[in-house]
Design a protein around this motif. Sequence first.
Motif, PDB file in Angstrom:
ATOM      1  N   GLY A  87      44.071 130.564 -65.238  1.00 14.78           N
ATOM      2  CA  GLY A  87      43.683 128.744 -64.308  1.00 14.78           C
ATOM      3  C   GLY A  87      43.804 129.100 -62.798  1.00 14.78           C
ATOM      4  O   GLY A  87      43.635 130.675 -62.452  1.00 14.78           O
ATOM      5  N   THR A  88      43.702 128.513 -61.904  1.00 12.08           N
ATOM      6  CA  THR A  88      43.339 128.680 -60.670  1.00 12.08           C
ATOM      7  C   THR A  88      44.610 127.592 -59.868  1.00 12.08           C
ATOM      8  O   THR A  88      44.512 126.657 -60.506  1.00 12.08           O
ATOM      9  CB  THR A  88      41.933 128.476 -59.856  1.00 12.08           C
ATOM     10  OG1 THR A  88      42.054 127.364 -60.721  1.00 12.08           O
ATOM     11  CG2 THR A  88      41.415 129.639 -60.970  1.00 12.08           C
TER      12      THR A  88
ATOM     13  N   LYS B  53      34.990 126.758 -66.182  1.00 12.76           N
ATOM     14  CA  LYS B  53      34.790 126.240 -65.399  1.00 12.76           C
ATOM     15  C   LYS B  53      36.113 125.567 -65.346  1.00 12.76           C
ATOM     16  O   LYS B  53      36.890 126.022 -66.042  1.00 12.76           O
ATOM     17  CB  LYS B  53      34.519 124.760 -65.905  1.00 12.76           C
ATOM     18  CG  LYS B  53      33.038 124.523 -65.856  1.00 12.76           C
ATOM     19  CD  LYS B  53      32.019 123.916 -66.481  1.00 12.76           C
ATOM     20  CE  LYS B  53      29.850 123.667 -66.438  1.00 12.76           C
ATOM     21  NZ  LYS B  53      29.606 122.979 -66.484  1.00 12.76           N
ATOM     22  N   ALA B  54      36.742 125.212 -64.563  1.00 11.23           N
ATOM     23  CA  ALA B  54      37.798 124.984 -64.031  1.00 11.23           C
ATOM     24  C   ALA B  54      38.105 123.164 -64.340  1.00 11.23           C
ATOM     25  O   ALA B  54      37.355 122.706 -64.013  1.00 11.23           O
ATOM     26  CB  ALA B  54      38.104 124.841 -62.198  1.00 11.23           C
TER      27      ALA B  54
ATOM     28  N   ASN C  22      43.222 133.574 -59.757  1.00 12.50           N
ATOM     29  CA  ASN C  22      43.100 133.850 -61.222  1.00 12.50           C
ATOM     30  C   ASN C  22      44.413 134.451 -61.647  1.00 12.50           C
ATOM     31  O   ASN C  22      45.175 135.407 -61.322  1.00 12.50           O
ATOM     32  CB  ASN C  22      41.832 135.276 -61.201  1.00 12.50           C
ATOM     33  CG  ASN C  22      42.480 135.865 -62.648  1.00 12.50           C
ATOM     34  OD1 ASN C  22      42.312 134.805 -63.500  1.00 12.50           O
ATOM     35  ND2 ASN C  22      41.553 137.173 -62.915  1.00 12.50           N
ATOM     36  N   PHE C  23      45.059 133.697 -62.182  1.00  8.11           N
ATOM     37  CA  PHE C  23      46.436 133.939 -62.581  1.00  8.11           C
ATOM     38  C   PHE C  23      46.518 133.960 -63.902  1.00  8.11           C
ATOM     39  O   PHE C  23      45.740 132.830 -64.794  1.00  8.11           O
ATOM     40  CB  PHE C  23      46.965 132.800 -62.032  1.00  8.11           C
ATOM     41  CG  PHE C  23      47.534 131.831 -61.991  1.00  8.11           C
ATOM     42  CD1 PHE C  23      48.283 131.175 -63.001  1.00  8.11           C
ATOM     43  CD2 PHE C  23      47.190 130.810 -61.436  1.00  8.11           C
ATOM     44  CE1 PHE C  23      47.969 129.396 -63.674  1.00  8.11           C
ATOM     45  CE2 PHE C  23      46.833 129.379 -61.463  1.00  8.11           C
ATOM     46  CZ  PHE C  23      47.435 128.742 -62.973  1.00  8.11           C
ATOM     47  N   VAL C  24      47.145 134.276 -64.935  1.00 11.63           N
ATOM     48  CA  VAL C  24      47.630 134.168 -65.663  1.00 11.63           C
ATOM     49  C   VAL C  24      48.423 133.540 -66.437  1.00 11.63           C
ATOM     50  O   VAL C  24      50.193 133.627 -65.611  1.00 11.63           O
ATOM     51  CB  VAL C  24      47.021 135.378 -67.258  1.00 11.63           C
ATOM     52  CG1 VAL C  24      48.076 134.902 -68.678  1.00 11.63           C
ATOM     53  CG2 VAL C  24      46.181 135.820 -66.947  1.00 11.63           C
TER      54      VAL C  24
ATOM     55  N   ALA D 279      46.758 122.705 -60.199  1.00 12.64           N
ATOM     56  CA  ALA D 279      46.742 123.823 -60.876  1.00 12.64           C
ATOM     57  C   ALA D 279      45.429 123.434 -61.377  1.00 12.64           C
ATOM     58  O   ALA D 279      45.608 121.977 -62.000  1.00 12.64           O
ATOM     59  CB  ALA D 279      48.197 123.646 -61.590  1.00 12.64           C
ATOM     60  N   SER D 280      44.942 124.241 -62.210  1.00 15.49           N
ATOM     61  CA  SER D 280      43.802 124.383 -62.936  1.00 15.49           C
ATOM     62  C   SER D 280      43.460 124.956 -64.358  1.00 15.49           C
ATOM     63  O   SER D 280      44.290 126.613 -63.714  1.00 15.49           O
ATOM     64  CB  SER D 280      42.148 123.871 -62.045  1.00 15.49           C
ATOM     65  OG  SER D 280      42.077 123.024 -61.676  1.00 15.49           O
ATOM     66  N   SER D 281      43.144 124.720 -65.090  1.00 20.19           N
ATOM     67  CA  SER D 281      42.655 125.654 -66.480  1.00 20.19           C
ATOM     68  C   SER D 281      41.271 126.398 -66.247  1.00 20.19           C
ATOM     69  O   SER D 281      41.077 125.265 -66.375  1.00 20.19           O
ATOM     70  CB  SER D 281      43.208 124.979 -67.828  1.00 20.19           C
ATOM     71  OG  SER D 281      42.609 124.332 -68.571  1.00 20.19           O
ATOM     72  N   LEU D 282      41.282 127.685 -66.702  1.00 19.95           N
ATOM     73  CA  LEU D 282      39.630 128.473 -66.495  1.00 19.95           C
ATOM     74  C   LEU D 282      39.809 127.432 -68.530  1.00 19.95           C
ATOM     75  O   LEU D 282      39.743 128.369 -68.860  1.00 19.95           O
ATOM     76  CB  LEU D 282      39.389 129.367 -66.333  1.00 19.95           C
ATOM     77  CG  LEU D 282      39.558 129.475 -64.667  1.00 19.95           C
ATOM     78  CD1 LEU D 282      39.522 131.047 -64.539  1.00 19.95           C
ATOM     79  CD2 LEU D 282      39.519 128.846 -64.107  1.00 19.95           C
TER      80      LEU D 282
END
Length: 148
Positions: free
Chosen positions: A74-75, A100-101, A61-63, A93-96
């Motif tokens: 994101g993750t 969903k990723a 869980n990063f911003v 790298a994925s955004s939420l």
Amino acid sequence: MKKILVLFLFLTGISYSQTKKDILIGNWQATDKSGVKNKMVFSNDGFVSMSINGEFIDGKNFVVKGGKNDGQKGTLKYEIDESTIPIKMDIIASSLEKGKAVEKGRLLAIVDFINNDEIKINLSLNQTRATEFNETNEDSTVLLQRDK
């Protein structure tokens, strides 16, 4: 009796064999060619966290700070392919978005397990995975040593 003992030793060996992913899980001290130290943490659920230039990025869980995606959550996850030599690793790298990723990009890497407490990783920043460790890519290679 010998057959039973051999069978027991064989089955015991199989049950205790570790995959490379099992070895990878844990906390690592990363050192690049110029001696800069950072931290990497590989979790058993496929997330990777790391510090870059003193800032810790929580893979679960990063911003994002700055740029066009400022404030987006994101993750970071990792995948390894143990069937190749050298072993391939992708850091994803994925955004939420709506819970969903959604994949946004990958760092392509190769990995060399020196032993259970030392790993060499070459991370590509140009979307071309290295095929070996050599002098031309040593600037993008880091040595990981397990935190004990």
